[in-house]
Design a protein around this motif. Structure first.
Motif, PDB file in Angstrom:
ATOM      1  N   VAL A 262     -21.027 -31.382 -41.568  1.00  0.00           N
ATOM      2  CA  VAL A 262     -20.663 -33.105 -40.624  1.00  0.00           C
ATOM      3  C   VAL A 262     -20.087 -32.603 -39.643  1.00  0.00           C
ATOM      4  O   VAL A 262     -19.755 -33.459 -37.892  1.00  0.00           O
ATOM      5  CB  VAL A 262     -19.677 -33.782 -41.671  1.00  0.00           C
ATOM      6  N   LEU A 263     -19.062 -31.438 -39.267  1.00  0.00           N
ATOM      7  CA  LEU A 263     -17.717 -31.412 -38.241  1.00  0.00           C
ATOM      8  C   LEU A 263     -18.620 -30.614 -37.225  1.00  0.00           C
ATOM      9  O   LEU A 263     -18.294 -30.766 -35.896  1.00  0.00           O
ATOM     10  CB  LEU A 263     -16.815 -30.805 -38.480  1.00  0.00           C
ATOM     11  N   VAL A 264     -19.541 -28.789 -37.658  1.00  0.00           N
ATOM     12  CA  VAL A 264     -19.876 -28.698 -36.483  1.00  0.00           C
ATOM     13  C   VAL A 264     -20.923 -29.370 -35.750  1.00  0.00           C
ATOM     14  O   VAL A 264     -20.779 -28.300 -34.783  1.00  0.00           O
ATOM     15  CB  VAL A 264     -20.894 -27.025 -37.360  1.00  0.00           C
ATOM     16  N   ARG A 265     -21.394 -29.620 -35.930  1.00  0.00           N
ATOM     17  CA  ARG A 265     -22.417 -31.014 -34.538  1.00  0.00           C
ATOM     18  C   ARG A 265     -22.147 -31.075 -33.635  1.00  0.00           C
ATOM     19  O   ARG A 265     -22.296 -30.623 -32.603  1.00  0.00           O
ATOM     20  CB  ARG A 265     -23.457 -31.582 -35.763  1.00  0.00           C
ATOM     21  N   PRO A 266     -21.061 -31.904 -34.181  1.00  0.00           N
ATOM     22  CA  PRO A 266     -20.545 -32.461 -32.940  1.00  0.00           C
ATOM     23  C   PRO A 266     -19.694 -31.853 -31.818  1.00  0.00           C
ATOM     24  O   PRO A 266     -19.617 -31.364 -30.597  1.00  0.00           O
ATOM     25  CB  PRO A 266     -19.044 -33.355 -33.719  1.00  0.00           C
TER      26      PRO A 266
ATOM     27  N   ASN B  78     -29.603 -24.486 -30.544  1.00  0.00           N
ATOM     28  CA  ASN B  78     -29.645 -23.480 -31.634  1.00  0.00           C
ATOM     29  C   ASN B  78     -28.260 -23.803 -33.043  1.00  0.00           C
ATOM     30  O   ASN B  78     -28.755 -24.183 -33.593  1.00  0.00           O
ATOM     31  CB  ASN B  78     -29.702 -22.394 -31.415  1.00  0.00           C
ATOM     32  N   ALA B  79     -27.163 -24.027 -32.434  1.00  0.00           N
ATOM     33  CA  ALA B  79     -25.752 -23.914 -33.475  1.00  0.00           C
ATOM     34  C   ALA B  79     -26.136 -25.626 -33.801  1.00  0.00           C
ATOM     35  O   ALA B  79     -25.334 -26.359 -34.714  1.00  0.00           O
ATOM     36  CB  ALA B  79     -24.648 -24.164 -31.916  1.00  0.00           C
ATOM     37  N   ALA B  80     -26.260 -26.414 -32.941  1.00  0.00           N
ATOM     38  CA  ALA B  80     -26.376 -28.199 -33.472  1.00  0.00           C
ATOM     39  C   ALA B  80     -27.572 -28.216 -34.425  1.00  0.00           C
ATOM     40  O   ALA B  80     -27.177 -28.954 -35.199  1.00  0.00           O
ATOM     41  CB  ALA B  80     -26.311 -29.112 -32.483  1.00  0.00           C
TER      42      ALA B  80
ATOM     43  N   THR C 129     -24.756 -22.293 -38.808  1.00  0.00           N
ATOM     44  CA  THR C 129     -23.761 -22.229 -37.851  1.00  0.00           C
ATOM     45  C   THR C 129     -21.709 -22.437 -38.540  1.00  0.00           C
ATOM     46  O   THR C 129     -21.134 -21.646 -38.826  1.00  0.00           O
ATOM     47  CB  THR C 129     -23.050 -23.676 -36.734  1.00  0.00           C
ATOM     48  N   ALA C 130     -22.516 -23.432 -39.842  1.00  0.00           N
ATOM     49  CA  ALA C 130     -21.139 -23.928 -40.784  1.00  0.00           C
ATOM     50  C   ALA C 130     -20.896 -22.066 -41.496  1.00  0.00           C
ATOM     51  O   ALA C 130     -19.785 -21.969 -41.394  1.00  0.00           O
ATOM     52  CB  ALA C 130     -21.571 -24.833 -41.921  1.00  0.00           C
ATOM     53  N   ALA C 131     -21.736 -21.556 -41.849  1.00  0.00           N
ATOM     54  CA  ALA C 131     -21.186 -19.966 -42.803  1.00  0.00           C
ATOM     55  C   ALA C 131     -21.168 -19.304 -41.714  1.00  0.00           C
ATOM     56  O   ALA C 131     -19.838 -19.076 -42.027  1.00  0.00           O
ATOM     57  CB  ALA C 131     -22.829 -19.714 -43.672  1.00  0.00           C
ATOM     58  N   VAL C 132     -21.710 -18.670 -40.881  1.00  0.00           N
ATOM     59  CA  VAL C 132     -20.756 -18.360 -39.351  1.00  0.00           C
ATOM     60  C   VAL C 132     -19.384 -18.765 -39.290  1.00  0.00           C
ATOM     61  O   VAL C 132     -18.792 -17.667 -38.904  1.00  0.00           O
ATOM     62  CB  VAL C 132     -21.527 -18.247 -38.752  1.00  0.00           C
ATOM     63  N   ALA C 133     -19.060 -20.262 -39.428  1.00  0.00           N
ATOM     64  CA  ALA C 133     -17.876 -20.894 -38.796  1.00  0.00           C
ATOM     65  C   ALA C 133     -16.806 -20.037 -39.755  1.00  0.00           C
ATOM     66  O   ALA C 133     -15.493 -20.431 -39.999  1.00  0.00           O
ATOM     67  CB  ALA C 133     -18.023 -22.114 -38.131  1.00  0.00           C
ATOM     68  N   ALA C 134     -17.035 -20.327 -41.740  1.00  0.00           N
ATOM     69  CA  ALA C 134     -16.329 -20.545 -42.864  1.00  0.00           C
ATOM     70  C   ALA C 134     -15.542 -19.750 -42.248  1.00  0.00           C
ATOM     71  O   ALA C 134     -13.862 -19.889 -42.575  1.00  0.00           O
ATOM     72  CB  ALA C 134     -16.785 -20.989 -43.568  1.00  0.00           C
ATOM     73  N   PRO C 135     -15.573 -18.039 -42.179  1.00  0.00           N
ATOM     74  CA  PRO C 135     -14.462 -17.352 -42.275  1.00  0.00           C
ATOM     75  C   PRO C 135     -13.697 -17.339 -41.132  1.00  0.00           C
ATOM     76  O   PRO C 135     -12.450 -16.827 -41.326  1.00  0.00           O
ATOM     77  CB  PRO C 135     -15.150 -15.911 -42.179  1.00  0.00           C
ATOM     78  N   VAL C 136     -13.926 -17.531 -39.578  1.00  0.00           N
ATOM     79  CA  VAL C 136     -12.750 -18.134 -38.610  1.00  0.00           C
ATOM     80  C   VAL C 136     -11.993 -18.903 -39.123  1.00  0.00           C
ATOM     81  O   VAL C 136     -10.386 -19.333 -38.902  1.00  0.00           O
ATOM     82  CB  VAL C 136     -14.071 -18.301 -37.024  1.00  0.00           C
TER      83      VAL C 136
ATOM     84  N   MET D 278     -20.188 -18.871 -29.080  1.00  0.00           N
ATOM     85  CA  MET D 278     -19.886 -20.741 -29.282  1.00  0.00           C
ATOM     86  C   MET D 278     -19.839 -20.213 -30.278  1.00  0.00           C
ATOM     87  O   MET D 278     -18.862 -21.707 -30.914  1.00  0.00           O
ATOM     88  CB  MET D 278     -20.712 -21.184 -29.086  1.00  0.00           C
ATOM     89  N   VAL D 279     -19.812 -19.664 -32.243  1.00  0.00           N
ATOM     90  CA  VAL D 279     -19.432 -20.122 -33.157  1.00  0.00           C
ATOM     91  C   VAL D 279     -18.308 -20.052 -33.407  1.00  0.00           C
ATOM     92  O   VAL D 279     -17.816 -21.063 -34.310  1.00  0.00           O
ATOM     93  CB  VAL D 279     -20.791 -20.017 -34.575  1.00  0.00           C
ATOM     94  N   VAL D 280     -18.101 -18.802 -33.100  1.00  0.00           N
ATOM     95  CA  VAL D 280     -16.779 -18.454 -33.451  1.00  0.00           C
ATOM     96  C   VAL D 280     -15.418 -19.565 -32.548  1.00  0.00           C
ATOM     97  O   VAL D 280     -14.505 -19.897 -33.048  1.00  0.00           O
ATOM     98  CB  VAL D 280     -16.207 -17.455 -33.081  1.00  0.00           C
ATOM     99  N   VAL D 281     -15.480 -19.929 -31.346  1.00  0.00           N
ATOM    100  CA  VAL D 281     -14.739 -21.655 -30.579  1.00  0.00           C
ATOM    101  C   VAL D 281     -14.866 -22.000 -31.849  1.00  0.00           C
ATOM    102  O   VAL D 281     -13.859 -22.781 -32.384  1.00  0.00           O
ATOM    103  CB  VAL D 281     -15.597 -21.405 -28.932  1.00  0.00           C
TER     104      VAL D 281
END
Length: 818
Positions: A431-435, A458-460, A466-473, A743-746
């Motif tokens: 829910v959070l990664v898209r905005p 692509n990310a949105a 996006t959520a799977a890559v952002a999780a470890p970060v 961008m996904v890391v950010v």
């Protein structure tokens, strides 16, 4: 289904290698921490050191024991009692009595932990002269080790001495031996003595005597310095590795579950084709679970083997850093392997269970449609569970702020609470990664060229990826910011308390544990233009709720000088109300009303009933209590606060203070310099535990991030081929892949920063309610470093597999099966 599962493992090896590595490392971490914790449960039996050759040691009372309705409660006395004079007289009639003394020695060029003893006690270790002779004059000493040779002169805090002999070091101390008479001058109190007599005779002579202990055999180790150090070291190790085990266990479970769930989500097109070919929902679920079972067994077994090799390396590091005793090694324990193996296997199965259930429940056409666009990236159950955890993570600190603000400053709280918030945010990540992605890419999408727009879309659109890559970060940044941020906030709060409490212009501290003698104090008070406040370090003990014997550090001071050099954070009462019949306490005490009487035990175990003269705020928990010198028996003056009178010359006063303490070796610091020197920091073991936790967690999440990025990039071969067929050059595609990874890391870094800020906000609120005024500080450098490290890993892990894939032609790539 088994044959299909095995063929799938072979065909989609990139995806399963990433899952295998994440699970293997997670199991290894759990095994390592379990082995270390299991090995730190018991200390080996200790033997006497300084008194290994002593016949009998008689020791004064060093423990306070108070009976309660649920048993006897005990605490170590801050000021142990000496053997009573009448008892010494009885012992002298039985045989030779040698009084033991131990005191800190500061010597130029010598070890920092030098300790002085009378020469007559050297034979009880036993020490044997290697060179030279025994000391005979007051300025002669014998030293252990090789830091000084016979014939050299050494400047010490007690004056210049001449080394007349050396003894071989025995490993448990660095000793300096004086004549018995000189040792008695430097340390007048003797807390224990050696009796050259039969043990049974000594016990019979002391039958009925109170406040003395007769030590023989292995019990003589209780006469050594810090006899409980092994137990205390194990307690500290349990706390350190317990924290590390809890955090790393959480990180490994979190990352493994996320990785396995993403691996299943990647295969939606495959599941849609199988459903179209006639596979039933049950067959799909069994296939996915069988794959997870095979992979889980192999990875968990490999993780246990890796953990068996990693645990000894971790213990070696702890011993080398002085965080573990020299004798500490990894024991032969089996249960940590069972814990790690079955935890890893369970997490692997649970990680795919929900995804496999959804895959089997989805129809063929719907599965193929969802394979292209994430129309429903989050299930209703995940949304409800994530919302419930988020509410709990927010409500619990608020309840603590209302009921017990000090709980938020406890290590177990600020270490565990971020995990709850991290889990909640991670569950709600789709829910959070898209905005968040649209916010981060807002400016790049408006720049010339299509790269920024493609990155944003692509990310949105691919929310699961996006959520799977952002999780470890998210885990990396949130843990680094929360743990190190909490540590820094508490250190700054304690320093603020010390700074606001001290109004002295100079602070004079004693060189060793013996404190200042009377002659030094008279010289300090004689320095013109100064007002001196001498204080001693002690403790008081109070029985709370009738069952808990609580120790509080105490400063023994005269009320008038204390008011002139110190500004106590009083909530009620006044400093000048302190006298020999009263005490200043803090609001944390069960009784904290001015005028109320409270029963306490003093530092030497004497029981007193004292009136509460004033009450301090709780603060960070370091405010302690204040008593007069009469209520701190045998406590030497170890600190002198000095305030200049109006018109006094600071330079002249400083010179006079230094002359006054020159003979005793005291140190004179300005008030600001003393605050900096005494800057309260988290103890070394705790800080080492934090860095151990973060080091392991960051390494693990970094490897997992790299694996997830490789999995995600390898699954985009068709997409990259379409870009090449649309006219994009190889370098344009690589820049797009790298920019999207960045961008996904950010996005993950922003979510992690949000978690860290929310966690630290609770601590700032608690400090404010506890009357500690400190400015909020976000550990931006730590957050930026963690995010930057993740960015480098992610970009490299995305570009390298993409570059390898792009070496083939665009048409060939377009024909590659997913």
């Amino acid at each position: 289904m088994l044959s299909t599962a095995l063929r799938t493992l072979r065909t989609r090896w990139v995806t399963f290698v990433g899952s295998f590595v994440a699970l293997c490392l997670g199991v290894a971490l759990i095994a390592v921490m379990g082995l270390v914790l299991a090995s730190s449960r018991d200390a080996p039996g200790r033997v006497p050191e300084r008194f290994a050759a002593a016949p009998v040691v008689v020791k004064g009372q060093d423990t306070l024991e108070v009976p309660t309705p649920i048993g006897v409660r005990s605490q170590k006395l801050a000021r142990p009692r000496a053997v009573p004079d009448d008892t010494v007289a009885k012992l002298r009639g039985l045989g030779t009595v040698v009084e033991d003394r131990s005191f800190a020695v500061r010597a130029e060029g010598g070890p920092a932990d030098l300790v002085g003893h009378p020469w007559s006690t050297a034979a009880f270790a036993p020490y044997e002269l290697g060179t030279g002779r025994a000391p005979e004059a007051a300025d002669e000493v014998v030293v252990s080790g090789d830091w000084a040779r016979a014939g050299t002169r050494v400047r010490t805090g007690g004056g210049t001495v001449r080394v007349v002999g050396t003894v071989a070091g025995l490993g448990f101390e660095d000793a300096v031996f004086y004549t018995d008479a000189r040792a008695a001058e430097l340390s007048p109190r003797s807390l224990q003595l050696v009796v050259d007599a039969d043990a049974a005779t000594v016990r019979e002579a002391l039958r009925g005597s109170e406040g003395v202990q007769v030590l023989t055999g292995d019990a003589r180790r209780y006469a050594d310095a810090d006899p409980d150090r092994d137990g205390e070291a194990l307690t500290a190790m349990n706390a350190m590795f317990g924290t590390a085990g809890g955090v790393t266990g959480f990180v490994s479970v979190f990352v493994v579950a996320s990785t396995f769930a993403f691996a299943v989500a990647q295969r939606r097109r495959e599941f849609g084709l199988l459903r179209t070919a006639g596979a039933t929902p049950g067959q799909l679920r069994r296939m996915v679970l069988l794959e997870a079972l095979v992979l889980g067994v192999l990875a968990s077994a490999a993780g246990c083997v890796l953990g068996s090799h990693g645990a000894p390396r971790l213990v070696e590091w702890a011993v080398d850093e002085g965080l573990a005793p020299r004798w500490f090694t990894v024991g032969d324990h089996v249960w940590p392997y069972h814990l790690a193996f079955w935890t890893g296997l369970s997490v692997a199965l649970c990680g795919v269970l929900a995804a496999s259930w959804r895959a089997g429940r989805t129809g063929p056409a719907e599965a193929l449609r969802e394979a292209s666009v994430d129309t429903r990236p989050m299930t209703r159950g995940r949304r409800l569970f994530g919302t419930a955890l988020l509410i709990a993570a927010v409500v619990m600190p608020v309840l603590d702020l209302v009921t017990d603000p000090g709980n938020l400053l406890q290590r177990k709280t600020y270490v565990s609470r971020p995990m709850l918030l991290i889990t909640a945010v991670a569950l709600l990540a789709p829910v959070l990664v898209r905005p968040s992605a649209r916010l981060v890419a807002w400016l790049p999408a408006r720049l010339p060229g299509a790269c920024g727009m493609l990155v944003r879309e692509n990310a949105a659109t691919a929310i699961r990826r996006t959520a799977a890559v952002a999780a470890p970060v998210l885990v990396t940044v949130a843990l680094a910011g929360s743990l190190l941020g909490a540590d820094a906030v508490l250190d700054e709060a304690r320093a603020t308390e010390v700074r606001e409490r001290t109004t002295a212009d100079f602070v004079v501290t004693a060189a060793g544990g013996a404190g200042f003698d009377g002659a030094t104090l008279r010289r300090l008070r004689a320095v013109s233009g100064t007002e001196v406040s001498a204080s001693s370090s002690s403790a008081v003990y109070v029985l709370e709720d009738g069952v808990a014997l609580v120790r509080s550090d105490a400063r023994a001071v005269e009320p008038g000088p204390l008011a002139a050099t110190t500004r106590l954070p009083l909530a009620a009462g006044r400093v000048n109300g302190l006298d020999d019949d009263s005490i200043i306490v803090n609001e944390e005490w069960e009784k904290h009303t001015v005028g109320e009487r409270v029963d306490v035990w003093l530092g030497d175990g004497t029981r007193r009933s004292l009136r509460i003269a004033a009450v301090m705020t709780v603060g960070t928990g370091d405010n302690g209590v204040y008593v007069t010198p009469r209520n701190a028996p045998a406590a030497p003056v170890d600190r002198v606060d000095v305030r200049l009178e109006d018109g006094a010359d600071p330079a002249a006063a400083a010179a006079g203070l230094r002359r006054a303490v020159r003979a005793s070796g005291g140190e004179v610091l300005t008030g600001d310099a003393w605050v900096r020197a005494a800057y309260p920091e988290t103890d070394r073991t705790t800080r080492a535990g934090f860095f151990l936790v973060l080091g392991i967690a960051l390494l693990y999440t970094g490897i997992s991030l790299a694996g997830t990025m490789v999995m995600a990039t390898s699954d985009r071969v068709r997409e990259l081929a379409v870009l090449r067929l649309a006219g994009a050059t190889r370098w344009q595609v690589l820049r797009l892949v790298g920019a999207e990874a960045l961008m996904v890391v950010v996005v993950g870094g922003l979510l992690g920063t949000l978690v860290a800020v929310l966690d630290l906000a609770g601590m700032w609120g608690a400090l404010g309610l506890l009357s500690v005024r400190t400015s909020p500080a976000i550990p931006w450098a730590t957050l930026a470093a963690a995010t930057g490290a993740c960015a480098v890993l992610a970009v490299i892990s995305a570009i390298v597999p993409a570059g390898l894939a792009l070496r083939r032609g665009a048409v060939e790539l377009a024909g590659v099966r997913e």
